[in-house]
Each structure stands twice: as structure tokens, then as C-alpha cells.
Design a protein around this motif. Structure first.
Motif, PDB file in Angstrom:
ATOM      1  N   UNK A 170       0.623  -1.339  -0.134  1.00 16.87           N
ATOM      2  CA  UNK A 170       0.245   0.075  -0.504  1.00 16.87           C
ATOM      3  C   UNK A 170       0.919   1.111   0.063  1.00 16.87           C
ATOM      4  N   UNK A 171       0.022   2.651  -0.667  1.00 17.82           N
ATOM      5  CA  UNK A 171       0.503   3.790  -0.475  1.00 17.82           C
ATOM      6  C   UNK A 171      -0.283   4.464   0.278  1.00 17.82           C
ATOM      7  N   UNK A 172       0.307   5.553   1.023  1.00 14.51           N
ATOM      8  CA  UNK A 172      -0.955   6.191   1.315  1.00 14.51           C
ATOM      9  C   UNK A 172      -0.449   8.067   1.553  1.00 14.51           C
ATOM     10  N   UNK A 173      -1.712   8.699   1.554  1.00 16.90           N
ATOM     11  CA  UNK A 173      -1.433  10.206   1.831  1.00 16.90           C
ATOM     12  C   UNK A 173      -0.554  10.717   3.005  1.00 16.90           C
ATOM     13  N   UNK A 174       0.441  11.351   1.886  1.00 17.63           N
ATOM     14  CA  UNK A 174       1.713  12.378   3.112  1.00 17.63           C
ATOM     15  C   UNK A 174       0.825  13.164   3.804  1.00 17.63           C
ATOM     16  N   UNK A 175      -0.270  14.027   3.205  1.00 16.32           N
ATOM     17  CA  UNK A 175      -0.976  15.139   3.684  1.00 16.32           C
ATOM     18  C   UNK A 175      -0.741  14.876   5.521  1.00 16.32           C
ATOM     19  N   UNK A 176      -0.352  15.670   6.610  1.00 18.51           N
ATOM     20  CA  UNK A 176      -0.174  15.567   7.671  1.00 18.51           C
ATOM     21  C   UNK A 176      -1.947  15.249   8.402  1.00 18.51           C
ATOM     22  N   UNK A 177      -2.740  15.713   8.065  1.00 18.86           N
ATOM     23  CA  UNK A 177      -4.055  15.304   8.563  1.00 18.86           C
ATOM     24  C   UNK A 177      -4.244  13.970   7.779  1.00 18.86           C
ATOM     25  N   UNK A 178      -4.910  13.135   8.742  1.00 11.26           N
ATOM     26  CA  UNK A 178      -4.534  11.881   7.459  1.00 11.26           C
ATOM     27  C   UNK A 178      -6.348  11.128   8.070  1.00 11.26           C
ATOM     28  N   UNK A 179      -6.841  10.537   7.708  1.00 11.61           N
ATOM     29  CA  UNK A 179      -8.173   9.653   7.851  1.00 11.61           C
ATOM     30  C   UNK A 179      -7.809   8.788   9.161  1.00 11.61           C
ATOM     31  N   UNK A 180      -8.750   8.513   9.683  1.00  9.43           N
ATOM     32  CA  UNK A 180      -8.784   7.609  10.354  1.00  9.43           C
ATOM     33  C   UNK A 180      -8.755   6.012   9.973  1.00  9.43           C
ATOM     34  N   UNK A 181      -8.701   5.136   8.536  1.00  9.89           N
ATOM     35  CA  UNK A 181      -8.626   4.348   7.607  1.00  9.89           C
ATOM     36  C   UNK A 181      -7.225   4.034   7.833  1.00  9.89           C
ATOM     37  N   UNK A 182      -6.593   5.059   7.356  1.00  8.63           N
ATOM     38  CA  UNK A 182      -5.160   5.633   7.023  1.00  8.63           C
ATOM     39  C   UNK A 182      -4.503   4.835   7.800  1.00  8.63           C
ATOM     40  N   UNK A 183      -4.704   4.865   9.395  1.00  6.22           N
ATOM     41  CA  UNK A 183      -3.591   4.532  10.306  1.00  6.22           C
ATOM     42  C   UNK A 183      -3.692   2.772  10.255  1.00  6.22           C
ATOM     43  N   UNK A 184      -5.170   2.901   9.862  1.00  7.63           N
ATOM     44  CA  UNK A 184      -5.252   1.062  10.017  1.00  7.63           C
ATOM     45  C   UNK A 184      -4.572  -0.066   9.480  1.00  7.63           C
ATOM     46  N   UNK A 185      -5.231   1.057   8.144  1.00  3.50           N
ATOM     47  CA  UNK A 185      -4.888   0.425   7.230  1.00  3.50           C
ATOM     48  C   UNK A 185      -2.804   0.345   6.999  1.00  3.50           C
ATOM     49  N   UNK A 186      -2.513   1.186   6.997  1.00  2.00           N
ATOM     50  CA  UNK A 186      -0.828   1.562   7.391  1.00  2.00           C
ATOM     51  C   UNK A 186      -0.027  -0.093   8.308  1.00  2.00           C
ATOM     52  N   UNK A 187      -0.853   0.111   9.184  1.00  2.00           N
ATOM     53  CA  UNK A 187      -0.691  -0.975  10.050  1.00  2.00           C
ATOM     54  C   UNK A 187      -0.706  -2.540   9.609  1.00  2.00           C
ATOM     55  N   UNK A 188      -2.040  -2.286   8.509  1.00  2.00           N
ATOM     56  CA  UNK A 188      -1.891  -3.837   8.572  1.00  2.00           C
ATOM     57  C   UNK A 188      -0.312  -4.533   7.303  1.00  2.00           C
ATOM     58  N   UNK A 189      -0.619  -3.169   5.995  1.00  2.00           N
ATOM     59  CA  UNK A 189       0.252  -3.632   4.849  1.00  2.00           C
ATOM     60  C   UNK A 189       1.375  -3.596   5.899  1.00  2.00           C
ATOM     61  N   UNK A 190       2.162  -2.663   7.268  1.00  2.00           N
ATOM     62  CA  UNK A 190       3.319  -2.288   7.052  1.00  2.00           C
ATOM     63  C   UNK A 190       4.120  -3.279   8.054  1.00  2.00           C
ATOM     64  N   UNK A 191       2.823  -3.707   9.044  1.00  2.00           N
ATOM     65  CA  UNK A 191       3.203  -4.871  10.284  1.00  2.00           C
ATOM     66  C   UNK A 191       2.979  -6.476   9.892  1.00  2.00           C
ATOM     67  N   UNK A 192       2.024  -6.239   9.130  1.00  2.00           N
ATOM     68  CA  UNK A 192       1.607  -7.951   9.122  1.00  2.00           C
ATOM     69  C   UNK A 192       1.748  -8.171   7.531  1.00  2.00           C
ATOM     70  N   UNK A 193       1.042  -7.421   6.539  1.00  3.22           N
ATOM     71  CA  UNK A 193       1.491  -7.648   5.062  1.00  3.22           C
ATOM     72  C   UNK A 193       0.806  -8.819   4.531  1.00  3.22           C
ATOM     73  N   UNK A 194      -0.344  -9.363   4.646  1.00  2.00           N
ATOM     74  CA  UNK A 194      -1.364  -9.595   4.782  1.00  2.00           C
ATOM     75  C   UNK A 194      -2.774  -9.145   4.692  1.00  2.00           C
ATOM     76  N   UNK A 195      -3.009  -9.939   3.638  1.00  2.00           N
ATOM     77  CA  UNK A 195      -5.496  -9.575   4.242  1.00  2.00           C
ATOM     78  C   UNK A 195      -5.522 -10.387   3.247  1.00  2.00           C
ATOM     79  N   UNK A 196      -7.465 -10.667   3.007  1.00  2.00           N
ATOM     80  CA  UNK A 196      -8.282 -10.947   2.722  1.00  2.00           C
ATOM     81  C   UNK A 196      -8.911 -10.608   2.644  1.00  2.00           C
ATOM     82  N   UNK A 197      -9.413  -8.863   2.595  1.00  2.00           N
ATOM     83  CA  UNK A 197     -10.849  -8.897   3.148  1.00  2.00           C
ATOM     84  C   UNK A 197     -10.334  -6.785   3.276  1.00  2.00           C
TER      85      UNK A 197
END
Length: 408
Positions: A45-72
């Protein structure tokens, strides 16, 4: 590589659904979508570099950068879940937990995304009910993918999707994608929301590397209005169901996959730029002859972002001074006396500037060229061998109308 029909359900093992949950009262549009892979997929994943980030951006960054796996993936339109504090973050977790429970997937392997009005909280009774409705409607096939692609739209005028096939190690591999975006488009990572699925078998770190590289020449080269969204997200899932040998290094198969991914991402990026809020035509600018690739990117992006140039394209006015002006304030050093500018469309090609001075061109022919869609401006600064292309759109009266009452 060849283009085929379909979108996010084109690759093996992917289901999708889209429906109306009622995110915003008083509307009738589909507003929730889901993508599901039969098998666990590596994700990037790649995500906004806007300092003001939406909640899903924080959630997805964790999924992508910590888990590296997804199914849904669960997506809603209408409310962005941005600037919503701890409650917004908690709601992302609730979405993932609800979807995970119904799909028998770990919550940390569920990605979430939102788009719409900033500052409003999701009504979780509605969202969770929407997830409950989506799961039994998950299906293979083109129609299911179209439903999902339609459900993520806001001010877009049409769904945006594509699918391609390529051959890796004797196996047919498919990539499919969908995206949304028409306003608040000036990405600094990827687009508003973009989801790409593939049945390729590839190492997660290599997938992330490819995505991060390609996004710089695709989604990061578009602009509609100069506003970088709080929600910009581009996600790629690869479930390995094509059964090609796992791509772990940059070899011939890796290059073929990367080329296919780049094609999908460029197509989707151009779909967004060409559907800019209120716009009539896609505006493509290529800068040739630059000393560095970065110089070419800066100049081409400066021209597509120029409000005055965008207005001139709307007016079908070959006001080349605005183009040269935008090039000049871009920050790149070049010799204005060596600049060539050509306008192109399906109506023909016309050199309007040579060596920094207007040619004896026909204004009537220029207007004819600028009346087509898309319109291209080809710039040459004769300073080197590098080039880059950016995409934008014209600026119309309708853009102001749409954004004057966006929240209503």
C-alpha cells in the motif's frame, strides 16, 4: 500483456459486492463495497502524505507494514472518517472485527477505506449492517466487480476499472483494479482510493517496492484541483492462485508483472484525471528534453496544475503564454529561448511555439485541436534526454457548483 474485461474480480479467487447501506440519509446511491480473496494475499500500500490523515489510513498502514497480509477490504463512500479522533480509529477496528467475524478472517487482515465528507463520524449501526448485507452478496464475475466499483464513487460521473492478463513462467496471471476520485485530487502517494487485485505469486517486499516505484509515475502525476486528500490510499493484493513460481527477485517474470501493474495504475490514474469534477476533457502534458527525470516531472505537473492553463483548455484557447509561465515558476532552471510547445489531439498536431516564440499557427486549427478529448501539450526544453508525463483536466464553471454544496 493484454487488456480483458473486468475489474477487481477478474483474477482468480476474488469476490466482490456493492450495495446501499445508507451511510448518508436521503441518498439512493450504492455506498458500501467489499472485496474478498478466497486465500490470504500478500498486500502492499501507499498512503497520503497529508499531515491530516483519515482513520482508515492509520489502520491500513498497520495492516500493510506490520502484517503484510490481507484477505478482505471494506469500503464506504459518503463519509471519509477523517478528523474523527479516537472514535474514528475505534470504528475502523469495529469494521475489521465485524467483517473478520463473518468471513472467518483475522481482523488484522481486513483493510478498510472511506471517502466522502471530512469531520463526520460513521454511524456504526449502519456500517455494521452494511457489512452483514455485503458478505452474502459476495460473488465472482464482472457484475459483482462493477457493483463494488460503483459503490465507492462520490462526485465521480462513472465507475473506473480495468483488468489485464500476462504470462509468468508459463502461467496466465491476471491483474484487476478499480478506483474512485474526481475532486480533492493532487496525490502525494497514490490516488483517492484505488484497489488492485491479482492472482500472482510474489514476495510482499518486492510487491511493495514495485508499487512504491510505479506510483511516482502514475497516481502522483495527476491533479484535478491541487488538494491532497486526507484519505489517499492505493492497495494491491496478490493471492498466488495463478500458481506461477513465486517472484522473489527482479528477473524477467518480475519485469513482466511490474509492467502489467504499471499499465493498470496508469490507466486508473488517467481515468481519475479525465473525470475531474465538472471537467470536459483530460489534459495530458509531456515534458521532453529535461536534464533529469525529476525536472521533467516538476515541469509537466506545474502545467497541469496551472489554474490559468486549465481555464484556457476549457475555453479552447491556445494561450501558450500560460503554459510557458507555469513552466517558468515550476522551480526548474531552463532556457526559455529553447522551448518548443506542440498541441495534439485526435484532431491533429500543431506546433505553436518554437525556440520560445510563437509560430505562425492557425488559431482556428488550435481551437479545433483543443475541442477534442483528450488534449495533449508536448513540451521540449532541449536540456537533456529525460521526460515525464502528467495528467489533469480543464477547469469549468461546474467545478465551482459541485464544490459549493458538496456537503449537502
Amino acid at each position: 500483456m493484454r487488456v480483458i474485461e473486468g475489474g477487481v474480480t477478474a483474477a482468480k479467487g476474488y469476490k466482490a459486492a456493492g450495495l446501499r447501506a445508507g451511510i448518508k440519509a436521503g441518498k439512493t446511491n450504492k455506498d458500501m463495497a467489499m472485496i474478498y480473496s478466497e486465500k490470504e494475499a500478500v498486500c502492499a500500500g501507499t498512503f497520503t502524505k497529508n499531515v491530516v490523515k483519515a482513520a482508515p489510513v492509520f489502520w491500513d498502514r498497520d495492516v500493510v507494514y506490520k502484517e503484510g497480509k490481507a484477505q478482505a477490504v471494506v469500503v464506504n463512500s459518503g463519509i471519509a472518517n477523517a478528523c474523527t479522533g479516537e472514535e474514528g480509529l475505534a470504528n475502523c477496528k469495529k469494521e475489521a472485527q465485524k467483517a473478520g467475524e463473518l468471513l472467518n478472517v483475522a481482523p488484522e487482515h481486513v483493510l478498510v477505506a472511506s471517502t466522502g465528507v471530512i469531520g463526520a463520524q460513521l454511524v456504526m449501526d449502519v456500517v455494521e449492517k452494511g457489512i452483514e448485507m455485503l458478505v452474502p452478496q459476495l460473488a465472482y464475475g464482472k457484475e459483482a466487480g462493477e457493483d463494488a466499483a460503483t459503490a465507492i464513487l462520490t462526485t465521480d460521473t462513472c465507475k473506473k476499472e480495468i483488468a489485464v492478463e500476462c504470462t509468468l513462467g508459463g502461467k496466465t496471471v491476471t491483474l484487476g483494479g478499480m478506483c474512485k476520485g474526481a475532486g480533492m485530487i493532487h496525490p502525494n502517494m497514490g490516488t483517492m482510493l484505488s484497489f488492485i487485485t491479482s492472482d500472482a505469486a510474489i514476495d510482499q517486499k518486492l510487491l511493495q517496492q514495485f508499487l512504491s516505484e510505479i506510483v511516482e509515475d502514475t497516481f502522483n502525476m495527476i491533479s484535478v484541483d491541487g488538494d491532497t486528500s486526507t484519505n489517499d490510499t492505493c492497495l494491491v493484493l496478490c493471492n498466488g492462485m495463478a500458481e506461477n513460481s513465486v517472484i522473489t527477485e527482479e528477473n524477467e517474470d518480475a519485469e513482466e508483472f511490474k509492467a502489467a501493474l504499471a499499465y493498470v495504475m496508469e490507466y486508473l490514474a488517467k481515468q481519475i484525471a479525465g473525470d475531474g469534477e465538472g471537467c470536459n476533457r483530460l489534459f495530458e502534458v509531456t515534458c521532453n528534453g529535461a536534464a533529469t527525470k525529476e525536472d521533467a516531472k516538476i515541469i509537466s505537473k506545474a502545467v497541469v496544475c496551472s489554474t490559468l492553463t486549465k481555464a484556457a483548455v476549457f475555453g479552447k484557447d491556445a494561450n501558450w503564454g500560460r503554459i510557458l509561465c507555469a513552466m517558468g515558476y515550476s522551480g526548474v532552471t531552463f532556457d526559455p529561448g529553447k522551448v518548443d510547445i506542440v498541441l495534439e489531439s485526435e484532431e491533429g498536431s500543431l506546433a505553436i511555439v518554437k525556440d520560445g516564440i510563437a509560430t505562425d499557427y492557425s488559431e482556428e486549427k488550435a481551437t479545433q485541436i483543443l475541442s477534442a478529448d483528450p488534449v495533449k501539450a508536448i513540451l521540449d526544453i532541449h536540456a537533456g534526454e529525460e521526460k515525464a508525463t502528467a495528467w489533469g483536466c480543464d477547469l469549468t464553471y461546474e467545478y465551482v457548483k459541485i464544490n459549493a454544496d458538496y456537503r449537502s
